[in-house]
Design an enzyme around this catalytic site. Structure first.
Site, short mmCIF file in Angstrom:
data_model
loop_
_atom_site.label_atom_id
_atom_site.label_comp_id
_atom_site.label_asym_id
_atom_site.label_seq_id
_atom_site.Cartn_x
_atom_site.Cartn_y
_atom_site.Cartn_z
N TYR A 85 -16.11 -19.92 14.28
CA TYR A 85 -16.60 -20.86 13.27
C TYR A 85 -16.29 -22.31 13.65
O TYR A 85 -15.28 -22.58 14.24
CB TYR A 85 -15.97 -20.57 11.90
CG TYR A 85 -16.28 -19.21 11.34
CD1 TYR A 85 -17.34 -18.45 11.80
CD2 TYR A 85 -15.48 -18.66 10.32
CE1 TYR A 85 -17.62 -17.20 11.25
CE2 TYR A 85 -15.76 -17.42 9.77
CZ TYR A 85 -16.82 -16.69 10.25
OH TYR A 85 -17.08 -15.46 9.72
N GLY A 96 -26.51 -16.93 -1.02
CA GLY A 96 -27.05 -17.74 -2.11
C GLY A 96 -28.34 -17.23 -2.69
O GLY A 96 -28.81 -17.73 -3.72
N LEU A 141 -29.01 -14.54 -4.30
CA LEU A 141 -28.87 -13.92 -5.62
C LEU A 141 -28.67 -14.94 -6.74
O LEU A 141 -28.70 -14.58 -7.91
CB LEU A 141 -27.72 -12.91 -5.60
CG LEU A 141 -28.05 -11.63 -4.82
CD1 LEU A 141 -26.79 -10.83 -4.53
CD2 LEU A 141 -29.05 -10.78 -5.60
#
Length: 347
Positions: free
Chosen positions: A53, A240, A242
């Site tokens: 990341y 995101g 949902l």
């Protein structure tokens, strides 16, 4: 903040975990530190990161998420009160992570990866160290939608990977070990190797789990319950989706889709139909759709912690609000009825 036991260890972790994969790119360092402060102040002291990341993965920003966390802990002097999970990259052609060498879960690469993560995090130990995905070739990140495909090829034996992780535990550089993006076969193979050779036992499995992807419930959920290898659920809001903000092809400014357009896993047939159904159910219970979706995941008996990402105070507050939703039998029945109509459109 409610906590749950991590595997068979004496460590209890919050039921929510802050995912940090966007920190260092989409979320800058001041905003990241503010977010970590807000979580920590509420008793949410569990942060998940990875050597890979920030996302999207690039050589220029690789490891920045860990470094931001490290600087935050150093400034707050709260390392002993913070639980850090990180990951070593699985088999990958992103050779810039290894200085030009293909990423593999070999002993030498794992040792090199953990040393760099410790430096990034400015700490001498990591609470939970996970393989980010397997070394053997398996369908990943939604590619299993059309069923299992078998690959006969050379891979690093799970025993070799586990021996390297076990040595890190013995050396005190890692407290506990886990897996991510694994299959039922992979989890049981790890457990068998631990039992046969007296090696560190995996305590968790970090896989995607949400309304649109309940494949964990087939096989893995029973393993989680019977073998105490609990789920660390990622993508509980399906990146995101949902929340409903992408319905009708919307592309909100500042959203993940607008930022990097890497959401194909949740743009498959049946997704929009299912999302509209779950939003209607949430509103029928007078709940915010995103908070409702979070509450569903957190309520699962096989879950150890629910990993989320957030942008801004409003989204973070919605996550915290999800803890106030008392999951009921009526909610469960409504959700299961919707699931029966469109099952796992985005595995």
């Amino acid at each position: 903040m409610q906590t749950r036991r991590l595997g068979r260890t004496d460590l209890h972790v919050p039921v929510l975990c802050l995912g940090t994969m966007m920190m260092g790119d989409q979320i800058d360092e001041p905003a990241s530190q503010k977010q970590m402060d807000a979580c920590f102040d509420r008793g949410l002291n569990f942060f998940d990161t990875a050597e890979l990341y920030t996302i999207p993965p690039r050589a220029e920003t690789q490891g920045e998420s860990e470094r931001i966390i490290g600087r935050w802990m150093k400034a707050r002097k709260n390392r002993t009160d913070t639980i850090i999970a990180s990951k070593v990259t699985g088999r990958s052609q992103m050779d810039w992570i290894r200085g030009g060498e293909e990423c593999r879960l070999t002993r030498d690469q794992i040792v090199a990866a953990v040393e760099r993560s410790l430096k990034n995090l400015e700490t001498d130990y990591i609470d939970l160290y996970q393989t980010h995905w397997p070394d053997r070739r398996v369908q990943l990140f939604g590619s299993s939608r059309y069923g299992y495909v078998h690959h006969e090829d050379e891979s690093v034996p799970i025993e070799e990977t586990l021996r390297a992780l076990d040595d890190l535990v013995s050396a005190g550089k890692v407290r506990h070990v886990g897996v991510s993006n694994e299959t039922a076969y992979g989890v049981m193979a790890h457990l068998r190797a631990s039992a046969e050779h007296g090696l560190a036992r995996i305590v968790s499995i970090q896989n995607a789990y949400n309304f649109l992807n309940r494949t964990f419930e087939t096989g893995l959920a029973e393993i989680a319950m019977r073998e105490d290898v609990g789920l660390l659920a990622y993508s509980p809001l399906a990146q995101g989706v949902l929340s409903g903000k992408y319905l009708g092809g919307a592309r909100p400014e500042g959203s993940r889709k607008a930022f990097m357009d890497r959401m194909q896993r949740y743009e498959t047939e049946g997704v929009e139909t299912a999302v509209r159904r779950y939003i209607d159910i949430a509103r029928g219970f007078d709940c915010d759709p995103a908070a409702f979706a979070m509450a569903f995941v957190t309520s699962r008996p096989f879950l150890t912690s629910n990993i989320f990402g957030a942008h801004g105070e409003d989204q973070l507050q919605t996550i915290f609000d999800s803890l106030e939703i008392k999951w009921s039998d009526e909610m469960e029945q409504a959700v299961n009825a919707a699931f029966a109509e469109v099952q796992n459109p985005a595995p």
